[in-house]
Design a protein around this motif. Sequence first.
Motif, PDB file in Angstrom:
ATOM      1  N   GLU A   6       0.827  -1.201   0.000  1.00 43.23           N
ATOM      2  CA  GLU A   6       0.000   0.000   0.000  1.00 43.23           C
ATOM      3  C   GLU A   6       0.868   1.261   0.000  1.00 43.23           C
ATOM      4  N   MET A   7       1.883   1.286   0.850  1.00 43.96           N
ATOM      5  CA  MET A   7       2.769   2.435   0.904  1.00 43.96           C
ATOM      6  C   MET A   7       3.474   2.648  -0.431  1.00 43.96           C
ATOM      7  N   ALA A   8       3.955   1.558  -1.028  1.00 45.52           N
ATOM      8  CA  ALA A   8       4.667   1.671  -2.306  1.00 45.52           C
ATOM      9  C   ALA A   8       3.755   2.219  -3.399  1.00 45.52           C
ATOM     10  N   VAL A   9       2.521   1.744  -3.449  1.00 50.09           N
ATOM     11  CA  VAL A   9       1.560   2.238  -4.443  1.00 50.09           C
ATOM     12  C   VAL A   9       1.321   3.732  -4.242  1.00 50.09           C
ATOM     13  N   CYS A  10       1.101   4.153  -3.005  1.00 49.38           N
ATOM     14  CA  CYS A  10       0.819   5.557  -2.728  1.00 49.38           C
ATOM     15  C   CYS A  10       1.996   6.453  -3.109  1.00 49.38           C
ATOM     16  N   VAL A  11       3.214   6.008  -2.820  1.00 49.00           N
ATOM     17  CA  VAL A  11       4.397   6.801  -3.156  1.00 49.00           C
ATOM     18  C   VAL A  11       4.569   6.894  -4.664  1.00 49.00           C
ATOM     19  N   CYS A  12       4.406   5.781  -5.363  1.00 49.53           N
ATOM     20  CA  CYS A  12       4.558   5.781  -6.822  1.00 49.53           C
ATOM     21  C   CYS A  12       3.503   6.645  -7.499  1.00 49.53           C
ATOM     22  N   GLU A  13       2.302   6.671  -6.951  1.00 46.70           N
ATOM     23  CA  GLU A  13       1.191   7.382  -7.580  1.00 46.70           C
ATOM     24  C   GLU A  13       1.147   8.857  -7.222  1.00 46.70           C
ATOM     25  N   ALA A  14       1.972   9.300  -6.276  1.00 45.57           N
ATOM     26  CA  ALA A  14       1.820  10.648  -5.726  1.00 45.57           C
ATOM     27  C   ALA A  14       1.922  11.742  -6.765  1.00 45.57           C
ATOM     28  N   ASP A  15       2.853  11.602  -7.722  1.00 48.10           N
ATOM     29  CA  ASP A  15       3.109  12.721  -8.636  1.00 48.10           C
ATOM     30  C   ASP A  15       2.386  12.621  -9.964  1.00 48.10           C
ATOM     31  N   ASP A  16       1.841  11.458 -10.304  1.00 46.01           N
ATOM     32  CA  ASP A  16       1.122  11.321 -11.579  1.00 46.01           C
ATOM     33  C   ASP A  16       0.703   9.866 -11.736  1.00 46.01           C
ATOM     34  N   ALA A  17       0.085   9.580 -12.881  1.00 52.47           N
ATOM     35  CA  ALA A  17      -0.252   8.202 -13.192  1.00 52.47           C
ATOM     36  C   ALA A  17       1.024   7.372 -13.280  1.00 52.47           C
ATOM     37  N   LEU A  18       0.920   6.091 -12.979  1.00 55.98           N
ATOM     38  CA  LEU A  18       2.089   5.217 -12.978  1.00 55.98           C
ATOM     39  C   LEU A  18       2.706   5.121 -14.368  1.00 55.98           C
ATOM     40  N   ASN A  19       4.036   5.220 -14.431  1.00 54.39           N
ATOM     41  CA  ASN A  19       4.700   4.979 -15.707  1.00 54.39           C
ATOM     42  C   ASN A  19       5.161   3.512 -15.766  1.00 54.39           C
ATOM     43  N   GLU A  20       5.807   3.150 -16.855  1.00 52.14           N
ATOM     44  CA  GLU A  20       6.167   1.751 -17.065  1.00 52.14           C
ATOM     45  C   GLU A  20       7.128   1.237 -15.991  1.00 52.14           C
ATOM     46  N   ALA A  21       8.112   2.048 -15.614  1.00 52.07           N
ATOM     47  CA  ALA A  21       9.083   1.628 -14.604  1.00 52.07           C
ATOM     48  C   ALA A  21       8.417   1.412 -13.250  1.00 52.07           C
ATOM     49  N   GLU A  22       7.494   2.299 -12.892  1.00 48.05           N
ATOM     50  CA  GLU A  22       6.795   2.152 -11.614  1.00 48.05           C
ATOM     51  C   GLU A  22       5.876   0.936 -11.630  1.00 48.05           C
ATOM     52  N   GLN A  23       5.204   0.702 -12.744  1.00 44.60           N
ATOM     53  CA  GLN A  23       4.361  -0.492 -12.869  1.00 44.60           C
ATOM     54  C   GLN A  23       5.208  -1.746 -12.688  1.00 44.60           C
ATOM     55  N   ARG A  24       6.377  -1.747 -13.299  1.00 40.04           N
ATOM     56  CA  ARG A  24       7.264  -2.906 -13.202  1.00 40.04           C
ATOM     57  C   ARG A  24       7.730  -3.121 -11.760  1.00 40.04           C
ATOM     58  N   PHE A  25       8.081  -2.033 -11.085  1.00 40.04           N
ATOM     59  CA  PHE A  25       8.501  -2.136  -9.688  1.00 40.04           C
ATOM     60  C   PHE A  25       7.380  -2.710  -8.824  1.00 40.04           C
TER      61      PHE A  25
END
Length: 326
Positions: A81-100
Amino acid sequence: MTTNLTKPEQEALMTLALMAAFADGGKSDVERAEVKRIVEGLPSGDLNLTALYQRVLLRQATLSGAVASLTTSEARHLAYEMAVCVCEADDALNEAEQRFLTELRRALELDDQAAAAYQQQADALTQAPLVTSMAAATAPPSLQAASATDAEVDGMVLNYSILNGALELLPDSLATMAIVPLQMKMVYRIGKRYGYDLDRRHITELLGAAGVGLTSQVVEGFARKLVGGLLGKVAGGLGRRAGDQLASSAMSFASTYALGQMAQRYYAGGRLLSALQLKELFGSLAEQARSLHGRYLGEIQQRASTLNPAQLLNLVRGNPGNELQP
């Protein structure tokens, strides 16, 4: 679960949050500087946050190593949950964040359906439309109405500040994440009041010029909750350590108040302030706002008692009955 997180669990969760912050590989200098400031400035107790930050930055920390320290189902779900919130904070998920996030979900051995449902909630919060029926109908103020508009915006900024201070008193991960989209909506509405029709890019650029990071705010919210034992899903309900709890609330109250007041002066003055002036103004206003938190603490706590985490999306969207009145 009623026991506090262990030190290895805290370290693992903070490590994963930092890894999520840099997962896209393209964080701005502002964000990197803000994350560094956070980890160096927090009273971390037994945790060496600076060392954790350095390990992540130097790629010495590994996903598998962090996950290995999370031995309970609750801690593993919280990590995702924390990882999702941090990745999503600045915009929609990009490919690298989706992969992570995919790699993290597999390492944590989470149920794909439950993880996807949580990510959809986070997506909905970050992508909630800035415009509301009230904002869309607002016309630029006339000269005669300028003073009234300023007073209305002052009230609106205070309301958003109280709300965001209240959200930091909740143990839910999405409550911390909701602070950023609420700040963006506040700035949008302020711009609209002074005749400017903004989009996410313009608002993000304004925040960046002032030295306000989106990702770093979410990281700081989680870091304070971790250090203070405030994450209720693992630590046994709403935080028990009042001092840490109020410090977390004060941070969100102050950043929201300073951002709103800065935006008011910027748009009311015709957007003439330079990046340096914006940064100096935000710093000065944030210092003032920190002294105001105690004055409004009772209202913040009362607001927190009325918040239902299940209604966060309605709150961010500004649906009828949830719109913040100026």
